[in-house]
Design a protein around this motif. Structure first.
Motif, PDB file in Angstrom:
ATOM      1  N   PRO A  91      26.249  28.370  47.225  1.00  0.00           N
ATOM      2  CA  PRO A  91      26.021  26.752  47.727  1.00  0.00           C
ATOM      3  C   PRO A  91      26.547  25.740  47.048  1.00  0.00           C
ATOM      4  CG  PRO A  91      24.051  28.310  47.763  1.00  0.00           C
ATOM      5  CD  PRO A  91      25.245  29.087  47.012  1.00  0.00           C
ATOM      6  N   LEU A  92      27.196  26.181  45.736  1.00  0.00           N
ATOM      7  CA  LEU A  92      27.650  25.212  44.881  1.00  0.00           C
ATOM      8  C   LEU A  92      29.201  25.079  45.232  1.00  0.00           C
ATOM      9  CD1 LEU A  92      26.238  26.260  41.706  1.00  0.00           C
ATOM     10  CD2 LEU A  92      25.381  24.183  43.245  1.00  0.00           C
ATOM     11  N   VAL A  93      29.726  26.072  46.006  1.00  0.00           N
ATOM     12  CA  VAL A  93      31.495  26.235  46.302  1.00  0.00           C
ATOM     13  C   VAL A  93      31.451  25.353  47.783  1.00  0.00           C
ATOM     14  CG1 VAL A  93      33.079  27.747  46.724  1.00  0.00           C
ATOM     15  CG2 VAL A  93      31.389  27.946  44.750  1.00  0.00           C
ATOM     16  N   GLU A  94      32.376  24.639  47.738  1.00  0.00           N
ATOM     17  CA  GLU A  94      32.888  24.222  49.076  1.00  0.00           C
ATOM     18  C   GLU A  94      33.962  25.094  49.870  1.00  0.00           C
ATOM     19  OE1 GLU A  94      34.202  20.126  48.369  1.00  0.00           O
ATOM     20  OE2 GLU A  94      32.111  19.476  49.029  1.00  0.00           O
ATOM     21  N   ARG A  95      34.677  25.544  49.024  1.00  0.00           N
ATOM     22  CA  ARG A  95      35.740  26.492  49.638  1.00  0.00           C
ATOM     23  C   ARG A  95      36.466  27.218  48.458  1.00  0.00           C
ATOM     24  NH1 ARG A  95      41.235  24.150  50.583  1.00  0.00           N
ATOM     25  NH2 ARG A  95      41.068  21.843  49.533  1.00  0.00           N
ATOM     26  N   GLN A  96      37.277  28.311  48.914  1.00  0.00           N
ATOM     27  CA  GLN A  96      38.113  28.781  47.913  1.00  0.00           C
ATOM     28  C   GLN A  96      39.273  29.345  48.465  1.00  0.00           C
ATOM     29  OE1 GLN A  96      34.802  31.921  47.207  1.00  0.00           O
ATOM     30  NE2 GLN A  96      36.325  33.476  47.749  1.00  0.00           N
ATOM     31  N   HIS A  97      40.300  29.793  47.352  1.00  0.00           N
ATOM     32  CA  HIS A  97      41.655  30.066  47.653  1.00  0.00           C
ATOM     33  C   HIS A  97      42.139  31.175  46.960  1.00  0.00           C
ATOM     34  CE1 HIS A  97      45.787  29.905  49.470  1.00  0.00           C
ATOM     35  NE2 HIS A  97      46.126  29.795  48.294  1.00  0.00           N
ATOM     36  N   SER A  98      42.765  32.162  47.348  1.00  0.00           N
ATOM     37  CA  SER A  98      43.190  33.372  46.446  1.00  0.00           C
ATOM     38  C   SER A  98      44.655  33.483  46.546  1.00  0.00           C
ATOM     39  CB  SER A  98      42.407  34.349  46.588  1.00  0.00           C
ATOM     40  OG  SER A  98      42.982  35.463  45.789  1.00  0.00           O
ATOM     41  N   GLU A  99      45.613  33.573  45.621  1.00  0.00           N
ATOM     42  CA  GLU A  99      46.937  33.719  45.658  1.00  0.00           C
ATOM     43  C   GLU A  99      47.140  35.126  44.668  1.00  0.00           C
ATOM     44  OE1 GLU A  99      49.783  30.289  45.430  1.00  0.00           O
ATOM     45  OE2 GLU A  99      47.918  29.631  44.695  1.00  0.00           O
ATOM     46  N   LEU A 100      48.070  35.885  45.025  1.00  0.00           N
ATOM     47  CA  LEU A 100      48.468  37.068  44.225  1.00  0.00           C
ATOM     48  C   LEU A 100      50.039  36.714  43.799  1.00  0.00           C
ATOM     49  CD1 LEU A 100      47.092  40.245  46.080  1.00  0.00           C
ATOM     50  CD2 LEU A 100      45.935  38.876  44.110  1.00  0.00           C
ATOM     51  N   LEU A 101      50.101  36.735  42.554  1.00  0.00           N
ATOM     52  CA  LEU A 101      51.295  36.451  41.837  1.00  0.00           C
ATOM     53  C   LEU A 101      51.912  37.389  41.096  1.00  0.00           C
ATOM     54  CD1 LEU A 101      49.788  32.796  40.324  1.00  0.00           C
ATOM     55  CD2 LEU A 101      50.843  33.265  42.531  1.00  0.00           C
ATOM     56  N   THR A 102      53.388  37.557  41.187  1.00  0.00           N
ATOM     57  CA  THR A 102      53.980  38.592  40.512  1.00  0.00           C
ATOM     58  C   THR A 102      55.025  37.839  39.675  1.00  0.00           C
ATOM     59  OG1 THR A 102      56.017  38.763  42.155  1.00  0.00           O
ATOM     60  CG2 THR A 102      54.047  40.519  42.233  1.00  0.00           C
ATOM     61  N   PRO A 103      54.904  38.390  38.183  1.00  0.00           N
ATOM     62  CA  PRO A 103      56.004  37.630  37.358  1.00  0.00           C
ATOM     63  C   PRO A 103      57.337  37.654  37.556  1.00  0.00           C
ATOM     64  CG  PRO A 103      55.039  39.675  36.305  1.00  0.00           C
ATOM     65  CD  PRO A 103      54.469  39.560  37.763  1.00  0.00           C
ATOM     66  N   ALA A 104      58.167  36.474  37.192  1.00  0.00           N
ATOM     67  CA  ALA A 104      59.463  36.516  37.186  1.00  0.00           C
ATOM     68  C   ALA A 104      60.135  37.625  36.080  1.00  0.00           C
ATOM     69  CB  ALA A 104      59.893  35.157  37.271  1.00  0.00           C
ATOM     70  N   PRO A 105      61.361  37.896  36.090  1.00  0.00           N
ATOM     71  CA  PRO A 105      61.704  38.685  35.049  1.00  0.00           C
ATOM     72  C   PRO A 105      61.747  38.136  33.661  1.00  0.00           C
ATOM     73  CG  PRO A 105      63.264  38.713  36.923  1.00  0.00           C
ATOM     74  CD  PRO A 105      62.128  37.795  36.959  1.00  0.00           C
ATOM     75  N   PHE A 106      61.712  36.982  33.452  1.00  0.00           N
ATOM     76  CA  PHE A 106      61.511  36.197  32.462  1.00  0.00           C
ATOM     77  C   PHE A 106      60.223  35.639  31.888  1.00  0.00           C
ATOM     78  CE2 PHE A 106      63.217  33.583  35.585  1.00  0.00           C
ATOM     79  CZ  PHE A 106      62.294  32.783  35.516  1.00  0.00           C
ATOM     80  N   SER A 107      59.339  35.870  32.590  1.00  0.00           N
ATOM     81  CA  SER A 107      57.988  35.588  32.481  1.00  0.00           C
ATOM     82  C   SER A 107      57.230  36.091  31.079  1.00  0.00           C
ATOM     83  CB  SER A 107      56.894  35.802  33.525  1.00  0.00           C
ATOM     84  OG  SER A 107      55.760  35.446  33.258  1.00  0.00           O
ATOM     85  N   PRO A 108      56.659  35.282  30.264  1.00  0.00           N
ATOM     86  CA  PRO A 108      56.317  35.894  29.008  1.00  0.00           C
ATOM     87  C   PRO A 108      55.180  36.937  29.425  1.00  0.00           C
ATOM     88  CG  PRO A 108      55.565  33.498  29.095  1.00  0.00           C
ATOM     89  CD  PRO A 108      56.492  33.854  30.232  1.00  0.00           C
ATOM     90  N   ILE A 109      54.273  36.586  30.552  1.00  0.00           N
ATOM     91  CA  ILE A 109      53.178  37.432  31.075  1.00  0.00           C
ATOM     92  C   ILE A 109      53.962  38.459  32.212  1.00  0.00           C
ATOM     93  CG2 ILE A 109      51.209  37.862  32.442  1.00  0.00           C
ATOM     94  CD1 ILE A 109      50.492  35.115  31.881  1.00  0.00           C
TER      95      ILE A 109
END
Length: 104
Positions: free
Chosen positions: A85-103
């Motif tokens: 009840p405290l949340v109006e909406r939500q959104h989820s994205e799945l991300l993949t790291p670029a070759p040079f990403s520190p993660i």
């Protein structure tokens, strides 16, 4: 590795209550089950009343397995009944790291 970015829009005036509830009940359930919280943020400028979670997973299948395990816990469903009840909406994205990403 994939990173799931989950954004929640919190009802105005409910941020403090949401954060207290998540810290005391949600995180202790999600943390051990999902396993790799990369960051938890609140917006200060721009579109307000949002929290953003970043979770790391070894693969899409790893994410699916961990999310199913969490969804099967009765105490998680109880938490969702309080936090929902405290949340109006939500959104989820799945991300993949670029070759040079520190993660990776």
């Amino acid at each position: 590795m994939i990173v799931e970015k989950r954004t929640y829009w919190i009802r105005p005036g409910s941020m403090g209550e949401f954060l207290r509830l998540y810290e005391s009940e949600g995180l202790p359930l999600q943390g051990p089950t999902l396993g790799n919280l990369l960051g938890y943020f609140m917006t200060e400028v721009g579109e307000l009343n949002r929290v953003i979670q970043l979770w790391g997973y070894a693969s899409f299948e790893d994410r699916q397995t961990r999310k199913a395990a969490l969804a099967g816990r009765p105490e998680w469903r109880s938490f969702l009944g309080k936090a929902g009840p405290l949340v109006e909406r939500q959104h989820s994205e799945l991300l993949t790291p670029a070759p040079f990403s520190p993660i990776k």
